[in-house]
Motif scaffolding. Structure first.
Motif, short mmCIF file in Angstrom:
data_model
loop_
_atom_site.label_atom_id
_atom_site.label_comp_id
_atom_site.label_asym_id
_atom_site.label_seq_id
_atom_site.Cartn_x
_atom_site.Cartn_y
_atom_site.Cartn_z
N LEU A 170 0.82 -1.21 0.00
CA LEU A 170 0.00 0.00 0.00
C LEU A 170 0.86 1.26 0.00
CD1 LEU A 170 -2.84 -0.90 2.56
CD2 LEU A 170 -2.87 -1.12 0.07
N SER A 171 1.96 1.22 0.72
CA SER A 171 2.81 2.40 0.86
C SER A 171 3.65 2.69 -0.37
CB SER A 171 3.76 2.24 2.06
OG SER A 171 3.05 2.13 3.26
N ASN A 172 4.12 1.62 -1.01
CA ASN A 172 5.15 1.78 -2.04
C ASN A 172 4.65 1.69 -3.47
OD1 ASN A 172 7.12 2.03 0.00
ND2 ASN A 172 7.27 -0.20 0.17
N CYS A 173 3.51 1.05 -3.70
CA CYS A 173 2.99 0.93 -5.07
C CYS A 173 2.14 2.14 -5.42
CB CYS A 173 2.18 -0.35 -5.22
SG CYS A 173 3.18 -1.85 -5.12
N PRO A 174 2.41 2.79 -6.54
CA PRO A 174 1.70 4.03 -6.90
C PRO A 174 0.17 3.89 -6.90
CG PRO A 174 3.55 3.64 -8.38
CD PRO A 174 3.42 2.42 -7.53
N HIS A 175 -0.33 2.76 -7.39
CA HIS A 175 -1.77 2.57 -7.48
C HIS A 175 -2.29 1.58 -6.42
CE1 HIS A 175 -1.59 4.66 -11.35
NE2 HIS A 175 -0.56 3.89 -11.65
N GLY A 176 -1.43 1.22 -5.46
CA GLY A 176 -1.77 0.17 -4.51
C GLY A 176 -3.03 0.42 -3.71
N ILE A 177 -3.13 1.60 -3.11
CA ILE A 177 -4.29 1.91 -2.26
C ILE A 177 -5.57 1.96 -3.09
CG2 ILE A 177 -5.34 3.64 -0.76
CD1 ILE A 177 -2.54 4.42 0.12
N LYS A 178 -5.51 2.61 -4.25
CA LYS A 178 -6.70 2.74 -5.09
C LYS A 178 -7.21 1.38 -5.54
CE LYS A 178 -8.50 4.94 -9.26
NZ LYS A 178 -9.16 3.73 -9.70
N ILE A 179 -6.31 0.49 -5.93
CA ILE A 179 -6.71 -0.84 -6.39
C ILE A 179 -7.41 -1.60 -5.27
CG2 ILE A 179 -5.79 -3.11 -7.03
CD1 ILE A 179 -3.67 -1.63 -8.69
N TRP A 180 -6.84 -1.54 -4.06
CA TRP A 180 -7.44 -2.26 -2.93
C TRP A 180 -8.80 -1.67 -2.56
CZ3 TRP A 180 -6.86 -1.38 2.83
CH2 TRP A 180 -7.42 -2.44 3.55
N LEU A 181 -8.87 -0.34 -2.50
CA LEU A 181 -10.14 0.30 -2.13
C LEU A 181 -11.21 0.07 -3.20
CD1 LEU A 181 -8.97 3.69 -0.56
CD2 LEU A 181 -9.61 1.57 0.60
N ASP A 182 -10.79 0.06 -4.46
CA ASP A 182 -11.75 -0.25 -5.53
C ASP A 182 -12.36 -1.62 -5.30
OD1 ASP A 182 -11.43 2.11 -6.85
OD2 ASP A 182 -10.10 1.32 -8.42
N SER A 183 -11.50 -2.57 -4.94
CA SER A 183 -11.98 -3.93 -4.70
C SER A 183 -12.96 -3.98 -3.52
CB SER A 183 -10.79 -4.86 -4.42
OG SER A 183 -11.23 -6.16 -4.07
N LEU A 184 -12.62 -3.29 -2.44
CA LEU A 184 -13.52 -3.27 -1.28
C LEU A 184 -14.86 -2.64 -1.63
CD1 LEU A 184 -11.11 -2.22 1.64
CD2 LEU A 184 -11.96 -4.50 1.11
N ASN A 185 -14.83 -1.58 -2.41
CA ASN A 185 -16.06 -0.88 -2.76
C ASN A 185 -16.94 -1.67 -3.72
OD1 ASN A 185 -15.50 1.37 -1.16
ND2 ASN A 185 -14.29 2.33 -2.77
N ASN A 186 -16.41 -2.75 -4.29
CA ASN A 186 -17.20 -3.58 -5.17
C ASN A 186 -18.08 -4.58 -4.41
OD1 ASN A 186 -16.28 -2.42 -7.53
ND2 ASN A 186 -14.55 -3.81 -7.73
N LYS A 187 -17.91 -4.62 -3.09
CA LYS A 187 -18.75 -5.48 -2.24
C LYS A 187 -19.34 -4.58 -1.16
CE LYS A 187 -20.06 -9.66 -0.79
NZ LYS A 187 -21.02 -9.22 0.23
N GLU A 188 -20.65 -4.58 -1.07
CA GLU A 188 -21.35 -3.58 -0.27
C GLU A 188 -20.82 -3.45 1.16
OE1 GLU A 188 -25.94 -2.46 1.06
OE2 GLU A 188 -25.53 -4.19 -0.21
#
Length: 296
Positions: A170-188
């Motif tokens: 999450l800290s070091n990958c440029p898109h890491g946080i966005k990718i993870w949060l996108d995934s979480l937001n895909n499940k209510e």
């Protein structure tokens, strides 16, 4: 440019066309997979979308058995897949020229959504770290340490290293946080479940002893008299000193591990609170975490 050069395609082909039961081969293959993932998240809309359209690859990395054996890797791959496939179905799909390998022994496809699998993996990560922290503390406080205790402590540290590894992503990958949060937001209910899981882990960390200024409570054993050699209690004092030294070292090692886990949990909590892909400044380098270190 990387995709046009053919290098990324060759890495994918090399991974999907090789499968060996030997431990050495599996280690090399896992490192190759992590290289593919690292490249994919650098340009998720190009390389990431290309990778997750390779049938032999996704059937393996999105399978439940892969998540069981490689928890953090499984979370990351399902997060990437969910972010690209379940969030943006309208996006254009790249044409693939990579042929699949029909000889691969692939696991059955999981019918649950990628978002569900990603969140389930994250909850399991938090639960395993919770359990490891409690068990590790118990071993640290044991007066008589056996080889089994040392091996168990090492296993707990490896488990806790997983949360550090996830935090580093999450800290070091440029898109890491966005990718993870996108995934979480895909499940209510996934974002709330993730917040609950990390909150439980923070509560466990708050209950752990700090061992600040550790003195182990052993007094009067470091001063020897001239006639100590004739004193029957000398051997007892020596044994007490050794145990006290060992306990201090175990507590020192425990403090270091807990500090890394606490910093990692903070990074994850901040990511959950942000609900954005903005970068975080707090980092917890995995290189400073030696999961194989022993307690003396």
């Amino acid at each position: 440019a990387l995709l046009d050069s053919g290098l990324f395609r060759e890495l994918l082909s090399l991974y999907t066309c090789t499968q060996d039961e030997s431990d050495a081969s599996n280690v090399v293959r896992l490192q190759l997979l992590r290289t593919i993932f690292a490249l994919s998240v650098q340009a998720p809309e190009i390389l990431g979308r290309y990778a997750i359209r390779v049938p032999d690859l996704v059937k393996e990395v999105h399978a439940s058995i892969f998540m069981d054996e490689n928890l953090v890797d499984g979370i990351l791959w399902t997060a990437l897949g969910s972010s690209l496939l379940e969030s943006k179905l309208e996006a254009p799909k790249p044409r693939l020229k990579l042929r699949t390998n029909a000889k691969l022994n692939l696991p059955p496809v999981d019918t649950s959504s990628l978002a569900e699998r990603c969140n389930s993996g994250f909850e399991q990560l938090c639960k395993s770290c919770n359990s490891a922290l409690t068990s590790y503390k118990f071993i640290v406080e044991k007066e008589d340490q056996s080889e089994d205790d040392e091996n168990e402590a090492r296993q707990h540290k490896e488990t806790l290293g997983s949360i550090v590894k996830f935090s580093n992503y999450l800290s070091n990958c440029p898109h890491g946080i966005k990718i993870w949060l996108d995934s979480l937001n895909n499940k209510e209910d996934a974002p709330q479940k993730a917040k609950t899981a990390i909150s439980d882990l923070r509560s466990t960390l708050a209950r752990l002893p700090s061992y600040a200024g550790d003195g182990t409570g052993v007094k009067g054993v470091d001063h020897k008299k001239d006639d100590d050699n004739d004193n029957p209690s000398t051997d007892d004092h020596s044994e007490i000193r050794q145990k006290a030294t060992s306990l201090r070292q175990r507590r020192k090692d425990f403090r270091k591990v807990v500090s890394l886990v606490r910093s990692s949990v903070k990074v994850i909590a901040l990511a959950l609170e942000s609900q954005k892909g903005a970068g975080l400044s707090l980092k917890t380098p995995m290189s400073s975490y030696n999961a194989s270190s022993k307690t003396d």
